[in-house]
Motif scaffolding. Structure first.
Motif, PDB file in Angstrom:
ATOM      1  N   GLN A   9     103.758  46.427  36.862  1.00  0.00           N
ATOM      2  CA  GLN A   9     102.720  46.537  37.888  1.00  0.00           C
ATOM      3  C   GLN A   9     102.193  47.939  38.110  1.00  0.00           C
ATOM      4  O   GLN A   9     101.307  48.140  38.947  1.00  0.00           O
ATOM      5  CB  GLN A   9     103.264  45.995  39.218  1.00  0.00           C
ATOM      6  N   GLY A  10     102.705  48.915  37.361  1.00  0.00           N
ATOM      7  CA  GLY A  10     102.235  50.284  37.539  1.00  0.00           C
ATOM      8  C   GLY A  10     102.831  50.934  38.764  1.00  0.00           C
ATOM      9  O   GLY A  10     103.699  50.368  39.436  1.00  0.00           O
ATOM     10  N   ARG A  69      98.635  52.500  35.310  1.00  0.00           N
ATOM     11  CA  ARG A  69      99.129  51.366  34.530  1.00  0.00           C
ATOM     12  C   ARG A  69      99.479  51.861  33.124  1.00  0.00           C
ATOM     13  O   ARG A  69      98.590  52.190  32.324  1.00  0.00           O
ATOM     14  CB  ARG A  69      98.074  50.272  34.469  1.00  0.00           C
TER      15      ARG A  69
END
Length: 458
Positions: A55-56, A91
């Motif tokens: 999900q970064g 990301r």
């Protein structure tokens, strides 16, 4: 066992294995900023694999709205002050994961910036290039690129240079060693280490040699898909400085350190079909260049002055692009003519252009984006290609001129209908403001030249 939600990609499986073996403890997540530098954080491997890979993670939006001093303010397309210095999301791109030998126990991965809702940050350098490459893909084309970075090596550390205010620095060689195989004893240790450790990290080296300026060196890595080449470029540049610091020396990529030869970053680029077939060459055509290549080169000439800001983004950039400095000043193309900004080299599958405007300070994503965008403009408008320049383009007053200052490049960029159409208003405005910030910083600085000239005699 793979953590729930962790992307099933070979790079992350390798990272997990390296962590399990005790060889990697942290992942450096780096975002290429407006200057082409990597900005980011170090993250523990378990947290990276369990959370960040999927999900970064958040990072302040000002990373894409600041100058070289990390100063920010209103005027950028991203206004950090107005939004309370909030976050976007970094990301990671697993295809960029590398293990830098000069930083044991770490892996490094390059990230894209996206807004919390998942939309890409359009002004991010990597996104600017991706949009241009997507335009090629729509035509069934892929760009292959290579960058040739030069740098100067100085005896003494970065701290020594800082404390001396960069005065009286000693270069790693005492004279011009262009192509020389001797006289390199003082720069070869650091150059050798850079070469070897980049290869160990996965880059494919082609050549390394000394250049014209005393202490100057160039290392060339094999061409690749354009985005990969730019990712390798920032990885190399970041790592070379870290290796130099560890070796107790300093190196600079700035385009013009003094009155000697500047540091360039020539960009080699060709196109292929998505099936890998070369599309620039046509043995039956005049000069072996296909119609598509002729339009692509014509586009470079049409856009060169308007897009100069993306290739030469700083005040110092234009100190290199001066008459007599063996860097281009006129708009022309030529066959194997190093005095032209656009040099056509190679034959058959190796036929390509060499773009000679960018210097060592160029953000590779923006420079390559400018080359691709100009080429697409030429292809879409079927621009005719004039005859090649066969004489010295550096000394031909009849040629249209490149911008000679950052201010002139800024005016061409802001007023360019082509730039607005190709890149969009947000990108044009964002990078125009970055140039204005650079100009304002320079114009308010008092230089050594002014002190020498005016302290006593004015």
């Amino acid at each position: 066992m793979t953590a729930p939600g962790t992307p099933q990609v070979p790079a992350y499986e390798r990272l997990r294995a390296e962590f399990s073996a005790g060889r990697v403890e942290e992942v450096i997540v780096g975002l290429p900023d407006l200057q082409g530098r990597l900005q980011g954080s170090r993250i523990a491997v378990p947290y990276f694999l369990d959370e960040v890979a999927r999900q970064g993670f958040g990072a302040c939006v000002y990373l894409l709205a600041s100058d070289v001093e990390m100063g920010t303010g209103p005027g950028y397309a991203i206004d950090a002050w107005d939004t309370g210095f909030g976050d976007f999301v970094l990301r990671p791109d697993p295809a960029t994961l590398r293990l830098p030998p000069w930083d044991p126990g770490t892996a490094l991965v390059i990230a894209d910036a996206v807004w919390p809702g998942g939309e890409p940050v359009e002004v991010a350098p990597r996104r600017v290039l991706r949009a241009r490459l997507d335009g090629l893909a729509e035509r069934g084309l892929v760009a292959l690129a290579g960058t040739e970075l030069e740098f100067l090596v100085f005896r003494g550390s970065y701290r020594d240079a800082w404390e001396r205010r960069y005065h009286g620095l000693e270069t790693g060689t005492r004279y011009n060693v262009d192509y020389s195989l001797q006289g390199l004893s003082e720069i070869e240790p650091v150059a050798r280490r850079i070469r070897r450790e980049m290869v160990r990290a996965g880059l494919v080296m082609e050549t390394g040699r000394a250049e014209c300026h005393s202490g100057q060196y160039e290392i060339v890595f094999r061409y690749d898909e354009a985005m990969t080449t730019c990712d390798n470029h920032v990885f190399f540049k970041n790592g070379a400085k870290q290796i130099a610091a560890q070796e107790g020396v300093a190196l600079t990529f700035m385009p013009k350190f003094d009155g000697g030869e500047g540091n360039s970053c020539h960009v080699h680029l060709s196109l292929r079909g998505t099936d890998g077939a070369p599309v620039f060459a046509d043995d039956a055509a005049d000069g072996g260049m296909s119609d598509l290549m002729r339009h692509f080169v014509a586009g470079q000439l049409a856009c060169l002055a308007d897009f100069a800001l993306l290739m030469a983004p700083n005040v110092n950039s234009y100190k290199r692009l001066r008459p007599g400095a063996f860097a281009p000043t006129g708009v022309a193309w030529g066959r194997d003519n190093r005095t032209c900004p656009i040099r056509v080299v190679g034959s058959g599958t190796s036929l390509r252009i060499e773009h000679r405007v960018p210097g060592g300070d160029a953000n590779p994503y923006l420079a390559v984006a400018a080359v691709v965008a100009a080429g697409l403009y030429g292809i879409e408008n079927r621009l005719p290609l004039p005859a090649p320049h066969t004489a010295n383009a550096l000394a031909d007053p009849r040629l249209p001129r490149l911008p000679s200052t950052l201010g002139e490049a800024l005016r061409r960029w802001e007023r360019s209908e082509i730039a607005a159409k190709v890149f969009g208003e947000a990108v044009v405005g964002h990078y125009a403001h970055a140039a204005r910030v650079e100009l304002e910083a320079f114009e308010t600085a008092v230089t050594d030249w002014e002190r020498v000239r005016g302290f006593e005699r004015l």
